[in-house]
Design an enzyme around this catalytic site. Structure first.
Site, PDB file in Angstrom:
ATOM      1  N   CYS A  96       0.818  -1.217   0.000  1.00 50.80           N
ATOM      2  CA  CYS A  96       0.000   0.000   0.000  1.00 50.80           C
ATOM      3  C   CYS A  96       0.849   1.264   0.000  1.00 50.80           C
ATOM      4  O   CYS A  96       0.315   2.360  -0.165  1.00 50.80           O
ATOM      5  CB  CYS A  96      -0.948   0.007   1.182  1.00 50.80           C
ATOM      6  SG  CYS A  96      -2.085  -1.350   1.089  1.00 50.80           S
ATOM      7  N   HIS A 387     -10.045   1.996  -0.751  1.00 50.50           N
ATOM      8  CA  HIS A 387      -8.584   1.863  -0.747  1.00 50.50           C
ATOM      9  C   HIS A 387      -8.115   0.887  -1.829  1.00 50.50           C
ATOM     10  O   HIS A 387      -7.887  -0.288  -1.561  1.00 50.50           O
ATOM     11  CB  HIS A 387      -8.160   1.393   0.662  1.00 50.50           C
ATOM     12  CG  HIS A 387      -6.730   1.013   0.791  1.00 50.50           C
ATOM     13  ND1 HIS A 387      -5.695   1.705   0.193  1.00 50.50           N
ATOM     14  CD2 HIS A 387      -6.132  -0.006   1.479  1.00 50.50           C
ATOM     15  CE1 HIS A 387      -4.541   1.128   0.504  1.00 50.50           C
ATOM     16  NE2 HIS A 387      -4.776   0.083   1.263  1.00 50.50           N
ATOM     17  N   CYS A 417       0.428   2.933   5.992  1.00 54.97           N
ATOM     18  CA  CYS A 417       0.918   1.621   6.436  1.00 54.97           C
ATOM     19  C   CYS A 417       0.849   0.650   5.260  1.00 54.97           C
ATOM     20  O   CYS A 417       0.075   0.845   4.333  1.00 54.97           O
ATOM     21  CB  CYS A 417       0.074   1.108   7.596  1.00 54.97           C
ATOM     22  SG  CYS A 417      -1.658   0.875   7.165  1.00 54.97           S
TER      23      CYS A 417
HETATM   24  C1  LIG Z   1      -2.597  -3.487   1.741  1.00 49.02           C
HETATM   25  C2  LIG Z   1      -1.567  -2.818   2.575  1.00 49.02           C
HETATM   26  O1  LIG Z   1      -0.385  -2.895   2.205  1.00 49.02           O
HETATM   27  C3  LIG Z   1      -1.903  -2.082   3.845  1.00 49.02           C
HETATM   28  C4  LIG Z   1      -3.333  -1.812   4.167  1.00 49.02           C
HETATM   29  O2  LIG Z   1      -3.907  -0.849   3.769  1.00 49.02           O
HETATM   30  S1  LIG Z   1      -4.119  -2.948   5.099  1.00 49.02           S
HETATM   31  C5  LIG Z   1      -5.788  -2.884   4.540  1.00 49.02           C
HETATM   32  C6  LIG Z   1      -5.965  -3.711   3.337  1.00 49.02           C
HETATM   33  N1  LIG Z   1      -7.357  -3.900   3.045  1.00 49.02           N
HETATM   34  C7  LIG Z   1      -8.057  -4.911   3.567  1.00 49.02           C
HETATM   35  O3  LIG Z   1      -7.549  -5.729   4.309  1.00 49.02           O
HETATM   36  C8  LIG Z   1      -9.508  -4.960   3.159  1.00 49.02           C
HETATM   37  C9  LIG Z   1     -10.327  -5.250   4.333  1.00 49.02           C
HETATM   38  N2  LIG Z   1     -11.703  -5.356   3.928  1.00 49.02           N
HETATM   39  C10 LIG Z   1     -12.307  -6.543   3.614  1.00 49.02           C
HETATM   40  O4  LIG Z   1     -11.657  -7.583   3.532  1.00 49.02           O
HETATM   41  C11 LIG Z   1     -13.783  -6.544   3.363  1.00 49.02           C
HETATM   42  O5  LIG Z   1     -14.192  -5.292   2.880  1.00 49.02           O
HETATM   43  C12 LIG Z   1     -14.560  -6.873   4.676  1.00 49.02           C
HETATM   44  C13 LIG Z   1     -14.234  -8.310   5.087  1.00 49.02           C
HETATM   45  C14 LIG Z   1     -14.198  -5.916   5.804  1.00 49.02           C
HETATM   46  C15 LIG Z   1     -16.057  -6.717   4.431  1.00 49.02           C
HETATM   47  O6  LIG Z   1     -16.398  -7.481   3.330  1.00 49.02           O
HETATM   48  P1  LIG Z   1     -17.937  -7.734   2.980  1.00 49.02           P
HETATM   49  O7  LIG Z   1     -18.585  -8.489   4.068  1.00 49.02           O
HETATM   50  O8  LIG Z   1     -17.979  -8.254   1.587  1.00 49.02           O
HETATM   51  O9  LIG Z   1     -18.470  -6.245   2.996  1.00 49.02           O
HETATM   52  P2  LIG Z   1     -19.881  -5.707   2.610  1.00 49.02           P
HETATM   53  O10 LIG Z   1     -20.785  -6.799   2.133  1.00 49.02           O
HETATM   54  O11 LIG Z   1     -19.682  -4.574   1.703  1.00 49.02           O
HETATM   55  O12 LIG Z   1     -20.387  -5.143   4.001  1.00 49.02           O
HETATM   56  C16 LIG Z   1     -20.950  -5.986   4.971  1.00 49.02           C
HETATM   57  C17 LIG Z   1     -22.174  -5.293   5.524  1.00 49.02           C
HETATM   58  O13 LIG Z   1     -21.747  -4.116   6.192  1.00 49.02           O
HETATM   59  C18 LIG Z   1     -22.493  -3.002   5.716  1.00 49.02           C
HETATM   60  N3  LIG Z   1     -21.629  -1.817   5.786  1.00 49.02           N
HETATM   61  C19 LIG Z   1     -20.371  -1.692   5.298  1.00 49.02           C
HETATM   62  N4  LIG Z   1     -19.902  -0.456   5.571  1.00 49.02           N
HETATM   63  C20 LIG Z   1     -20.882   0.197   6.225  1.00 49.02           C
HETATM   64  C21 LIG Z   1     -20.996   1.500   6.746  1.00 49.02           C
HETATM   65  N5  LIG Z   1     -19.998   2.393   6.664  1.00 49.02           N
HETATM   66  N6  LIG Z   1     -22.157   1.834   7.357  1.00 49.02           N
HETATM   67  C22 LIG Z   1     -23.171   0.949   7.470  1.00 49.02           C
HETATM   68  N7  LIG Z   1     -23.115  -0.313   6.979  1.00 49.02           N
HETATM   69  C23 LIG Z   1     -21.988  -0.667   6.367  1.00 49.02           C
HETATM   70  C24 LIG Z   1     -22.853  -3.379   4.294  1.00 49.02           C
HETATM   71  O14 LIG Z   1     -23.985  -2.688   3.841  1.00 49.02           O
HETATM   72  C25 LIG Z   1     -23.150  -4.851   4.435  1.00 49.02           C
HETATM   73  O15 LIG Z   1     -24.456  -5.000   4.961  1.00 49.02           O
HETATM   74  P3  LIG Z   1     -25.431  -6.141   4.398  1.00 49.02           P
HETATM   75  O16 LIG Z   1     -24.740  -7.440   4.747  1.00 49.02           O
HETATM   76  O17 LIG Z   1     -26.686  -5.892   5.145  1.00 49.02           O
HETATM   77  O18 LIG Z   1     -25.523  -5.914   2.942  1.00 49.02           O
END
Ligand SMILES: CC(=O)CC(=O)SCCNC(=O)CCNC(=O)[C@H](O)C(C)(C)COP(=O)(O)OP(=O)(O)OC[C@H]1O[C@@H](n2cnc3c(N)ncnc32)[C@H](O)[C@@H]1OP(=O)(O)O
Length: 430
Positions: A96, A387, A417
């Protein structure tokens, strides 16, 4: 102009940046490739700054997730763009930190006099992730390709077992610990006692800040429409603590289970690019720098042996950068801390406030202290915008340059990070 910018022999001016709107994965950009997104972003930059047909010194960028066909991704994107085909390009990768490192690479070359102009940026898609075949099958296919006779080829084919046939799908996990980045961060959040409420609060603020920025016309430099999108489609202007409180934890177990889809960044597709130049080049082209990219630092931590949290490297990189410039953590008008997870930002801030961490891990006599939270991610950050790994650095630098230009003068601290226990940080000034 602050001292550290003035003392540079040559300065790296940030002329401006742009990006396509960021999209939640498997949605609006599900069929867009890295190359299509990066090319559109470069074209957007070329159109905005009159660079069509112009040879830019070098374009640096990259993607965290790449297909084998993308070995020369940035150069291919340049060739597909309206920049002159004589524009050189280089692919870089630091998880990232990729986008910010690409900008740092270009800025350093400008400062050294090796470049007059350059573009730094990045792109990523988890929708179009490179799915590979299993290691065993891949090795057999290489043998098959190298076989010299029909008999040898048949022998290799006959040796393939059903168990050899499988897929290798990229995952969000750390290869050495097999934990996802979210699960790693859940442990760090527990170590720093970051509550679910504090994480949700940061997430709501991010959405509200980004929504306000759209309302006030701040995001007028996006390349739009791109595949039908006019704005980041992860943004929830109506985000509230009540709605976030209803979400189930998705990372960590037991008391570490505080992280949800709402206070973690979503998987995202997108691209960004930033134009940098020497003052002379900017002048010749009638372009006014928004700000200057002063300096950058990188750090890595030993998360494998449990000595530090996976995403805590920026906590180490920032004090090194401050020391090099004789600055304190409070000497900034803006803090742009990439919101990989709300708890990553909050753990980093808690570490800087901790006398024990600052003494024992950073070797400082006194803690770095707290920051003015009203100066943090004032136009929203990754929790709201999304992101797309390598594209986040460009989003942040372009936004920071605009903030400093709007303020007239000032200084900003950037922190990103990265996977593998690394962190890239930078200072920008005007
Ligand atoms: C990469 C690097 O080098 C360094 C870094 O940056 S580390 C970070 C790297 N990135 C990650 O690791 C990504 C992490 N994220 C994920 O893996 C996935 O997004 C997650 C596992 C967190 C969620 O995945 P998901 O379950 O498919 O998400 P999604 O279906 O969109 O959301 C789940 C529920 O939350 C709800 N929701 C999500 N955000 C919301 C918000 N802000 N407000 C209200 N509800 C929300 C959605 O509407 C959904 O609800 P329903 O089930 O009723 O539809």
């Amino acid at each position: 102009m602050a001292d550290s910018a003035r003392s540079s022999v040559r300065r790296a001016a940030v002329i401006g940046g742009n990006r396509i709107p960021f999209a939640r994965s498997n949605g609006a950009y599900a069929t867009a490739s890295n190359q299509e997104m990066l090319t559109a972003t470069l074209d957007g930059l070329a159109a905005r700054f009159g660079l069509e047909g112009e040879r830019i010194g070098e374009v640096a960028g990259g993607a965290v997730l790449k297909h084998s066909r993308d070995f020369n991704l940035v150069r291919e994107s340049v060739l597909g763009s309206k920049l002159a085909p004589e524009t050189a390009a280089v692919d870089l990768q630091q998880a990232c930190g990729t986008g910010l490192q690409a900008i740092n690479y270009v800025a350093n070359k400008i400062k050294l006099g090796q470049l007059e102009s350059g573009i730094g940026g990045g792109v990523d898609t988890t929708s179009d992730a490179p799915i590979a075949i299993s290691e065993k099958l891949r090795k057999k296919l290489i043998q098959l390709n190298n076989a010299r006779s029909t008999k040898d080829r048949l022998a290799v084919l006959a040796s393939i077992r059903p168990g050899d046939i499988g897929l290798a799908i990229p995952s969000n996990g750390e290869p050495r610990t097999r934990l996802s980045m979210g699960d790693h961060q859940a442990l760090t959040a527990l170590e720093w006692q970051i509550t679910r409420e504090a994480q949700d609060e940061l997430a709501v603020t991010s959405h509200h800040n980004l929504a306000r920025s759209y309302d006030e016309g701040w995001q007028d430099d996006l390349v739009t429409p791109f595949r039908g999108l006019e704005r980041d489609n992860n943004l929830r202007a109506d985000s509230s603590l009540e709605k976030l409180a209803k979400l189930k934890p998705v990372f960590g177990k037991g008391e570490a289970a505080t992280m949800t889809a709402g206070n973690s960044t979503p998987l995202t597709d997108g691209a960004s690019a930033v134009l940098l130049a020497s003052d002379e080049w900017a002048d010749e082209h009638g372009l006014t720098p928004l700000a200057y990219f002063v300096d950058s630092e990188v750090a890595a931590v030993d998360f494998v042996n449990g000595h530090e949290g996976l995403l805590m490297a920026p906590a180490y990189a920032v004090p090194r950068l401050l020391a090099r410039h004789g600055l304190t953590l409070q000497d900034f008008d803006y803090y742009e801390i990439h919101e990989a997870f709300a708890s990553q930002v909050l753990s980093t801030l808690a570490a800087w406030e901790s006398p024990v961490f600052c003494k024992e891990r950073l070797g400082l006599d006194a803690p770095l202290g707290s920051i003015d939270r009203s100066k943090l991610n004032v136009k929203g950050s990754s929790l709201a915008a999304g992101h797309p790994f390598a594209a986040t650095g460009g989003r942040i630098v372009a936004n920071t340059a605009k903030l400093l230009a709007a303020k007239g003068s000032g200084r900003a601290l950037i922190s990103v990070c990265a996977a593998g226990g690394q962190g890239v940080v930078a200072i920008m000034e005007r």
